[in-house]
Design an enzyme around this catalytic site. Sequence first.
Site, PDB file in Angstrom:
ATOM      1  CB  THR A  28      -0.816  -0.119   1.351  1.00 60.30           C
ATOM      2  OG1 THR A  28      -1.833  -1.052   1.285  1.00 60.30           O
ATOM      3  CG2 THR A  28      -1.592   1.147   1.201  1.00 60.30           C
ATOM      4  CG  HIS A  31      -0.529   0.607  -4.531  1.00 62.55           C
ATOM      5  ND1 HIS A  31      -0.731   0.403  -5.973  1.00 62.55           N
ATOM      6  CD2 HIS A  31      -0.777  -0.434  -3.615  1.00 62.55           C
ATOM      7  CE1 HIS A  31      -0.745  -0.864  -5.844  1.00 62.55           C
ATOM      8  NE2 HIS A  31      -0.977  -1.669  -4.663  1.00 62.55           N
TER       9      HIS A  31
END
Lengths: 335, 335, 335, 335
Positions: A28, A31
């Site tokens: 995450t 990202h």
Amino acid sequence: MELVERPTPVCGSRDVLIRVHHAGVCGTDLHIWEWDSWASNRLRPPVTIGHEFAGEIVELGNEARAEGLLAIGDLVTAEGHIICGHCVPCRTGHGHLCVRTSIIGVDRDGAFADYISMPVSNVMKLDGIPTDVGAIMDPIGNGVHTALEGGDITGCTALVLGCGPIGCFAVGVLRAAGASLVLASDFNPFRRDLATKMGAHYSFDPAKDDVVARVKELTGGIGVDLVCEMSGHPDGHVQAFRAARPGGRVNMLGTPSRTTEVDFARDIIFKGLTLYGVTGRKMYTTWIQMTRLLRSGQFDPRPVVTHRFPLDRIADAIGVIKGGSAGKVILDIAS
Amino acid sequence: MELVERPTPVCGSRDVLIRVHHAGVCGTDLHIWEWDSWASNRLRPPVTIGHEFAGEIVELGNEARAEGLLAIGDLVTAEGHIICGHCVPCRTGHGHLCVRTSIIGVDRDGAFADYISMPVSNVMKLDGIPTDVGAIMDPIGNGVHTALEGGDITGCTALVLGCGPIGCFAVGVLRAAGASLVLASDFNPFRRDLATKMGAHYSFDPAKDDVVARVKELTGGIGVDLVCEMSGHPDGHVQAFRAARPGGRVNMLGTPSRTTEVDFARDIIFKGLTLYGVTGRKMYTTWIQMTRLLRSGQFDPRPVVTHRFPLDRIADAIGVIKGGSAGKVILDIAS
Amino acid sequence: MELVERPTPVCGSRDVLIRVHHAGVCGTDLHIWEWDSWASNRLRPPVTIGHEFAGEIVELGNEARAEGLLAIGDLVTAEGHIICGHCVPCRTGHGHLCVRTSIIGVDRDGAFADYISMPVSNVMKLDGIPTDVGAIMDPIGNGVHTALEGGDITGCTALVLGCGPIGCFAVGVLRAAGASLVLASDFNPFRRDLATKMGAHYSFDPAKDDVVARVKELTGGIGVDLVCEMSGHPDGHVQAFRAARPGGRVNMLGTPSRTTEVDFARDIIFKGLTLYGVTGRKMYTTWIQMTRLLRSGQFDPRPVVTHRFPLDRIADAIGVIKGGSAGKVILDIAS
Amino acid sequence: MELVERPTPVCGSRDVLIRVHHAGVCGTDLHIWEWDSWASNRLRPPVTIGHEFAGEIVELGNEARAEGLLAIGDLVTAEGHIICGHCVPCRTGHGHLCVRTSIIGVDRDGAFADYISMPVSNVMKLDGIPTDVGAIMDPIGNGVHTALEGGDITGCTALVLGCGPIGCFAVGVLRAAGASLVLASDFNPFRRDLATKMGAHYSFDPAKDDVVARVKELTGGIGVDLVCEMSGHPDGHVQAFRAARPGGRVNMLGTPSRTTEVDFARDIIFKGLTLYGVTGRKMYTTWIQMTRLLRSGQFDPRPVVTHRFPLDRIADAIGVIKGGSAGKVILDIAS
């Protein structure tokens, strides 16, 4: 993304202020680093990122202290999903699916920092679990949730598709839970090697091996009881549905970036398969299972931790993850 | 009871004739040997006793052969409960509770013999499990049933009360299934030692230890998730109810010869306990779990086997069991 | 026990102050009224009693208001068990078994009053359920918990032993849940009549009927799938174990004042029964099920409500309950 | 396909010869009638088709008679899936997924005939269920399996997508099982009307209604607990995944003729959905549930039966089904 000075977070009445010792770096965070479409749509900067951590309590709000369960100096970790507690999912054991969830490091300030303030309800004492293990209990919990959902692992046969850190954790949890055969598959030889270290009986390279054929061969022709789909790739989905036995189960955690064509008649309906979408950690059944597995020594996640960096070298941490030859990467912030 | 010449059993159309290699001696056989009130009420002599065995197929009835799943020379064991297949329990996965059950060695001729004839539905191939282990899969299955009923053993805490052979098997199964803490209790030091060999983390002597207090001490004051009650003694029942945590479970297999006074309000209702009566083996979920645990090597029952005798020394076999310093006792009949 | 002037309860930051409209009178209140050994050991007077109620929100603490889910004027009821939220039972869906439970009307001030202050976490909006029904959702929840624990009621056969208000609620819930045959038993003809009104297909008088024989007769000789034991009497326990089918279930809610002699071998182990102790309501699975059953009109508890009194006639309310010819008794406090 | 003279089927030792009274016509029979690619690949003519029936026992094989459970003259129906009984699915309660399954009317001679021979294990006495209802217990069982798998229907909200006969049966079963809100959707107004007759609270026309929006509107914005997907259409799949609540369940029975594009991340994983492929009927849990629902009168399938024809008018039966304005169609063969 940059390293900046920010004020110490406010510790409200039901909050706990924690000095961060270690923090885990997650996909995450990549990202967000790359500021992809998901990140630019979801985050409202400025926000401190990082949602996996452990550290030491340095301050307790009035009501948090009054509960009498935590004290200054306690070593703790925390569930990073902050939920409403009132909706139907929250009130029926599905708090991990609360539609009002706010996630630390995404929707509110997170753990790549010296201090983080957390609601007391989400804080868990480590009680003997090392802080660098405590720092990665968020992704270990993903692995526990994926491996154990559906129950009755004892004696089962299982396939883990995708051997990133969470896949490798799932391999170890399946072994600790008494699976009789644990198979693993990944294109990356480094990751296959980690899966083997965590206890996989066999590992496959989808570039060379016919994964479904190998699974059938090793299971008397019928397929595995459980597939943990951690690749998040449409090809992995199809393999998962083919490799599961009739009446078997596919727990899906890997989040694909595009759609999959599914032959429901052949692959799901006539086979009587059960599919389950894995999000977060069950609050708090998963945490109870995980702390017991860690404290008893039945499950040791440390072979998966391959790199450690200080906070100011986060760019290097991101780099080794993107390089592919990394397992779990930890930031050492204090100790 | 005596060793006599009997004709070779008839092998019907759906039957399998098996040359017995090994047979296990069970507490039930002792009851028959001593011809107690249960035995004299239930058995209709002459009957060949013995219900735990493994051996080699020497003949197949026409329909049994037509199924094509078994062949002469296969090494096999068998479920000794022969059920109707039509009643509600049989049709809903509770065949072990069929009210028309006929048990080999009790209601029809059994396995302390050179040959036994079994319905093909009850015969299971060993496929690599040694015949002397196959011979005791009946009581191992009792242990699997007791240890795993209720599910979710992974990370659990458990107490086994009574460390006879089945209790010791349960200890090993709980460890293989990922229990994080397995406690055992028995008056007999020989049996406590066997429990330790099978993986018990701690064992207690109820003559000296306050079992409930020790359990609480080792579980943070709350008690264990699961108690396997194998003692069959009213004192064991009371300990079981006290040692289980609120919301916990007590699986009861030991069959008491007298009644127990139960304080349901304090011990069961306010604690939210679940009690479950264990009979036989689930047909055939228990067998599938057991064969996987045995074939994978996760569970090895052999430390519990302490004595072996030829068939004509069955009196000695009964003697060592009555002496108390025995685990599982096997009769070697052929090989 | 007397009716006195007390200051309006304090409404803390996470509390809700509720103007009580109606309150239910429970057997627990009788124990307190009679100041029996349980009451004199447990209560620390002065304490306002009463734990079943519904009313209108008149004040919200700061944090309770900030959550934005409740507003002044909302009609609400509440779960009267206030739990710690941190122990293993609380964190794994067994909050009703929290060892730090504090019960309103017993351990802290309750609902036989004009106002009650409740933690926001325990307050539930009625959203269309009438307040006089809302006032008895505590015992209705006991009935829901007892009837539905173990699942799969659809098509089942069930026996309710003891037709006090909670037993009668269980009868209605079993019918709403699709039980195909619901049997009821009570010595009291008034209560048998209430059970029939709530949907029992047959009701028995244990003084004249052989309850177990009648149950067998009506279930093809095998017994019922589920017994709800609400009598709390040792004779009821024995009937429950005999009337359940092999592999069946006995959910026990009635709290006996003395011990029961149990023949575990015959009644529990060889029958493969499951026993479950029912305490309180599952927080909050039971409440979700109950609100749906009430709002949809599938379950209507009102035939069980036989008497209503103003608060200053509580002695009369207690009197009719002791007289035996009463179902549920409600105090009308405001509206 | 043609109506021809064939010899009366042979009744083997463990078989039962049944005089067919009524038979149901199924979508599968249409595929065979039209000789589509599935049919031409699977069937090996000549074969008597038809797999839904009820009738009267006229002959019992020796072993079938010896069991003593069935007699000449008994009115019966039968499970049409003949399974091996030995594979892992068969031995663990998943016999409906046996890989050696042979289906009557497809793989062996079926029920559109005066007589059918069935293995005794598959034959079920009607015991009061009318023979024309018995004749359609195969598809009713599909509806029971789809409606009840996953358990805990009491108080639930459900959506049935596709209101053919099985969808309509599912609607009725959901109501009998205590669902608090049952929604139905079909393009065909005739079928929507049947769903309403079976108890649907609301029915939608996907040509005009935004089904997902209507479902959300009727469920407080969160979606239904359970979707029964009976349409077998990719559009239905997408609606199913969107209409289910977070943590909800989609039981899929409709068999699509082409693939579906699935956004697993958005629709399954982040929502924590469970998907389950429904094949046949659980052997024999589904049958036990179904017989109880039918015998008690809780569930009456007869409103779904819209047409009846003699066997020699099978072309007309097929015709009305293809016309779309039909529910269940029955052939009256004898009585």
